[in-house]
Motif scaffolding. Structure first.
Motif, PDB file in Angstrom:
ATOM      1  N   VAL A   1       0.842  -1.204   0.000  1.00  0.00           N
ATOM      2  CA  VAL A   1       0.000   0.000   0.000  1.00  0.00           C
ATOM      3  C   VAL A   1       0.874   1.250   0.000  1.00  0.00           C
ATOM      4  CG1 VAL A   1      -1.715   1.318   1.295  1.00  0.00           C
ATOM      5  CG2 VAL A   1      -1.895  -1.183   1.167  1.00  0.00           C
ATOM      6  N   PHE A   2       1.886   1.264   0.849  1.00  0.00           N
ATOM      7  CA  PHE A   2       2.754   2.435   0.965  1.00  0.00           C
ATOM      8  C   PHE A   2       3.725   2.523  -0.207  1.00  0.00           C
ATOM      9  CE2 PHE A   2       1.330   1.095   5.114  1.00  0.00           C
ATOM     10  CZ  PHE A   2       0.807   2.258   5.630  1.00  0.00           C
ATOM     11  N   PHE A   3       4.171   1.388  -0.688  1.00  0.00           N
ATOM     12  CA  PHE A   3       5.067   1.382  -1.842  1.00  0.00           C
ATOM     13  C   PHE A   3       4.378   1.971  -3.073  1.00  0.00           C
ATOM     14  CE2 PHE A   3       6.239  -1.044  -5.705  1.00  0.00           C
ATOM     15  CZ  PHE A   3       7.492  -0.508  -5.904  1.00  0.00           C
ATOM     16  N   VAL A   4       3.159   1.514  -3.352  1.00  0.00           N
ATOM     17  CA  VAL A   4       2.435   1.982  -4.540  1.00  0.00           C
ATOM     18  C   VAL A   4       2.069   3.459  -4.408  1.00  0.00           C
ATOM     19  CG1 VAL A   4       0.296   1.741  -5.863  1.00  0.00           C
ATOM     20  CG2 VAL A   4       1.563  -0.288  -5.161  1.00  0.00           C
TER      21      VAL A   4
ATOM     22  N   SER B   1      14.027   9.766  -7.653  1.00  0.00           N
ATOM     23  CA  SER B   1      13.698   9.085  -6.402  1.00  0.00           C
ATOM     24  C   SER B   1      12.919   7.799  -6.660  1.00  0.00           C
ATOM     25  CB  SER B   1      12.878  10.014  -5.500  1.00  0.00           C
ATOM     26  OG  SER B   1      13.646  11.128  -5.097  1.00  0.00           O
ATOM     27  N   ALA B   2      11.987   7.852  -7.631  1.00  0.00           N
ATOM     28  CA  ALA B   2      11.237   6.641  -7.967  1.00  0.00           C
ATOM     29  C   ALA B   2      12.164   5.562  -8.504  1.00  0.00           C
ATOM     30  CB  ALA B   2      10.157   6.967  -8.997  1.00  0.00           C
ATOM     31  N   ALA B   3      13.145   5.974  -9.307  1.00  0.00           N
ATOM     32  CA  ALA B   3      14.106   5.012  -9.856  1.00  0.00           C
ATOM     33  C   ALA B   3      14.980   4.408  -8.754  1.00  0.00           C
ATOM     34  CB  ALA B   3      14.989   5.698 -10.904  1.00  0.00           C
ATOM     35  N   MET B   4      15.392   5.233  -7.799  1.00  0.00           N
ATOM     36  CA  MET B   4      16.205   4.737  -6.695  1.00  0.00           C
ATOM     37  C   MET B   4      15.436   3.714  -5.861  1.00  0.00           C
ATOM     38  SD  MET B   4      18.023   8.289  -5.462  1.00  0.00           S
ATOM     39  CE  MET B   4      18.591   7.548  -3.929  1.00  0.00           C
ATOM     40  N   ALA B   5      14.148   3.987  -5.618  1.00  0.00           N
ATOM     41  CA  ALA B   5      13.328   3.043  -4.857  1.00  0.00           C
ATOM     42  C   ALA B   5      13.209   1.716  -5.590  1.00  0.00           C
ATOM     43  CB  ALA B   5      11.938   3.645  -4.614  1.00  0.00           C
ATOM     44  N   SER B   6      12.974   1.795  -6.886  1.00  0.00           N
ATOM     45  CA  SER B   6      12.825   0.584  -7.690  1.00  0.00           C
ATOM     46  C   SER B   6      14.109  -0.245  -7.707  1.00  0.00           C
ATOM     47  CB  SER B   6      12.428   0.976  -9.121  1.00  0.00           C
ATOM     48  OG  SER B   6      12.409  -0.135  -9.965  1.00  0.00           O
ATOM     49  N   LEU B   7      15.225   0.418  -7.938  1.00  0.00           N
ATOM     50  CA  LEU B   7      16.506  -0.295  -8.004  1.00  0.00           C
ATOM     51  C   LEU B   7      16.910  -0.834  -6.637  1.00  0.00           C
ATOM     52  CD1 LEU B   7      19.046  -1.175  -9.500  1.00  0.00           C
ATOM     53  CD2 LEU B   7      19.970   1.125  -9.143  1.00  0.00           C
TER      54      LEU B   7
ATOM     55  N   PHE C   1      11.246   3.930   2.577  1.00  0.00           N
ATOM     56  CA  PHE C   1      11.945   4.944   1.781  1.00  0.00           C
ATOM     57  C   PHE C   1      10.959   5.857   1.061  1.00  0.00           C
ATOM     58  CE2 PHE C   1      13.602   6.243  -2.396  1.00  0.00           C
ATOM     59  CZ  PHE C   1      14.699   6.995  -1.989  1.00  0.00           C
ATOM     60  N   VAL C   2       9.984   5.279   0.341  1.00  0.00           N
ATOM     61  CA  VAL C   2       9.056   6.129  -0.423  1.00  0.00           C
ATOM     62  C   VAL C   2       8.119   6.892   0.515  1.00  0.00           C
ATOM     63  CG1 VAL C   2       9.178   4.709  -2.502  1.00  0.00           C
ATOM     64  CG2 VAL C   2       7.421   4.225  -0.795  1.00  0.00           C
TER      65      VAL C   2
END
Length: 503
Positions: free
Chosen positions: A143-146, A160-166, A203-204
């Motif tokens: 829920v929080f990730f999305v 920031s979105a890319a850093m979270a994904s990687l 993180f997100v």
């Protein structure tokens, strides 16, 4: 209002980028770069895990993954779609969406905990019940990730979105490999998934300052019709993209499910870099829509180039299916190679369907997205259990055919007003599909036979030849097919080459 200052206020604005090309170029570079690195990390982890775990272990993990993917796609539809689509989004809306999702998922998680033993008995998969119970925290953390990822993309904070994904996949794969090497078996994957999702969610949440605060004015309407349509379409998409794995597992057993899902996973990893364009592409099309009211020209250019790239890569991977499986998984997984080749042929259609869904979301034409997924559910859901007794290849072939069939569903009025209908988009795909078909035929009937059965030699022949073909294609593409930035770069490259030739 900038992305940074808007986080501090009740209203959550969009990023300040005004150029569609700029959004795709800047956002796409971050997201594609992260996805490429994600793919590399995943493939490296896959190489190791395939030698530490058994096909049956992966079969159990495949079934648990269908559950976590289901919860993820529900959240993407209910939270991600309205977050990207709505212009008047407030922090109360976001907190309402978070609590709506938690209130919906918590009972489902409880039901999964209770039903897990019965599911294990029905599927006859050893260790399935504790594995299903082990993924419940992941379902809630998503829920929080999305939510956080959607807000980052809305504000054009693609870095920031890319850093979270990687970071998520790096933590997951590193922990999974360490635990598998220590003998934890399939639990190495489940534990690693839990820790990775927890750290990514934290993180997100920190980046976007979301949390468990109850909204000042709670409302289920924060999700709205757009979120309901989005969730519905994603659930249908989950069904048709997961039912083949379930059919193989139920009919052919855990080992076959492990083989099929490894081939499917390689296919998905090659899809990842192009899926990374989805967020920047949607934001770019929204910018064009708000400025011009129609996105036909921009959508045609995007889809044409994407299809050329995807079809070429898919053709090469289909030709090199056996060397790819041998290198990534090992000789014990070679039975997955034909499945990989068939699924690769369907990759251009899979990417195009994602693009069509993006256009439907931008146009607000969600019913057409639903109809497209219903068609896929009918064809694939009705066919895979009939195909499964004939083996994994038959299932893969049915899935591949259904992907192309779904492209032919006509656009509804909202999409037609925005894009000019389906015909211009299908026409945009034609050059890429023709190029991919030609490269597949050349590799299958000319280049691979030259290797005389040697997989290493096949790699050494096919890869340089297709790289040369790709370079030639890039040089001869009509200038009108390219965005301004690519057109200028190609012109500069050709001028540089001409000067070097003269000197």
């Amino acid at each position: 209002m900038t992305a940074e200052t808007s986080i501090e206020t009740d209203a959550i604005g969009r990023g300040t980028s005004r150029s569609a090309a700029g959004i795709v170029a800047r956002g796409g570079s971050w997201m594609i770069g992260a996805r490429l690195l994600r793919t590399m990390v995943t493939i490296l982890g896959m190489i190791v895990l395939a030698r530490l775990l058994t096909p049956s272990d992966f079969g159990v993990v495949a079934l648990t993954a269908t559950v976590t993917v289901l919860s993820l796609v529900i959240l993407e539809g209910a939270i991600d779609v309205p977050t990207v689509r709505r212009d008047d989004l407030t922090r109360d809306d976001v907190q309402s969406m978070i609590w709506t999702a938690l209130l919906f998922l918590a009972p489902l998680a409880g039901a999964l905990y209770v039903a897990a033993p019965a599911i294990e008995t029905a599927m006859q998969f050893e260790h399935l019940a504790p594995a299903l119970r082990g993924i419940i925290p992941i379902i809630l953390l998503q829920v929080f990730f999305v939510t956080g990822s959607a807000l980052l993309r809305r504000q054009h904070r693609f870095r920031s979105a890319a850093m979270a994904s990687l970071g998520s996949v790096t933590v997951y794969m590193t922990l999974a490999v360490i635990l598998a090497a220590l003998g934890w078996g399939l639990w190495s994957i489940i534990i690693a998934q839990n820790i990775s999702m927890l750290l990514t969610a934290l993180f997100v949440a920190h980046q976007t300052r979301i949390g468990l605060r109850w909204p000042r004015r709670f409302s289920f309407a924060a999700v709205g019709p757009v979120g309901a349509y989005g969730a519905g379409s994603r659930i249908l998409a989950w069904f048709w993209s997961s039912i083949d794995t379930i059919a193989v597992a139920a009919t052919l057993g855990p080992a076959a499910a492990g083989l099929y899902t490894r081939a499917y996973n390689i296919n998905i990893q090659l899809k990842e870099p192009f899926s990374a364009l989805d967020g920047p592409t949607r934001q770019a099309l929204i910018t064009v829509r708000n400025r011009d009211g129609q996105v036909t020209a921009q959508a045609v250019i995007m889809l044409r180039l994407i299809t050329i790239a995807v079809a070429g890569i898919a053709a090469v991977c289909a030709v090199l299916r056996e060397p790819i499986v041998m290198l990534l998984l090992g000789s014990q997984w070679l039975a997955a190679a034909p499945v990989l080749g068939i699924l690769m042929i369907g990759l251009p259609a899979r990417i195009a369907l994602n693009f069509f869904d993006g256009l439907a979301a931008v146009a607000g034409s969600m019913p057409n997205m639903i109809l497209r997924h219903i068609l896929m559910c009918g064809v694939i859901g009705g066919g895979v259990f009939l195909a499964a007794p004939y083996g994994m290849r038959a299932v893969a072939g049915l899935v591949c055919g259904a992907l192309y069939l779904a492209l032919l569903l006509p656009a509804r009025a909202g999409e037609r007003r925005l894009t000019g209908g389906r015909l211009p988009l299908l026409g945009a795909m034609a050059p890429g599909l023709a190029i991919g078909g030609g490269m597949l035929a050349l590799g299958e009937f000319v280049l691979v036979p030259l290797a005389n059965g040697s997989q290493i030699l096949a790699l050494l022949i096919v890869l340089p030849a297709t790289a040369l073909i790709a370079l030639l294609i890039g040089l001869v593409l009509p200038a009108s097919w390219l965005p301004d930035a690519l057109r200028r770069r190609r012109r500069a490259l050709l001028r540089l080459g001409s000067r070097e030739a003269l000197t």
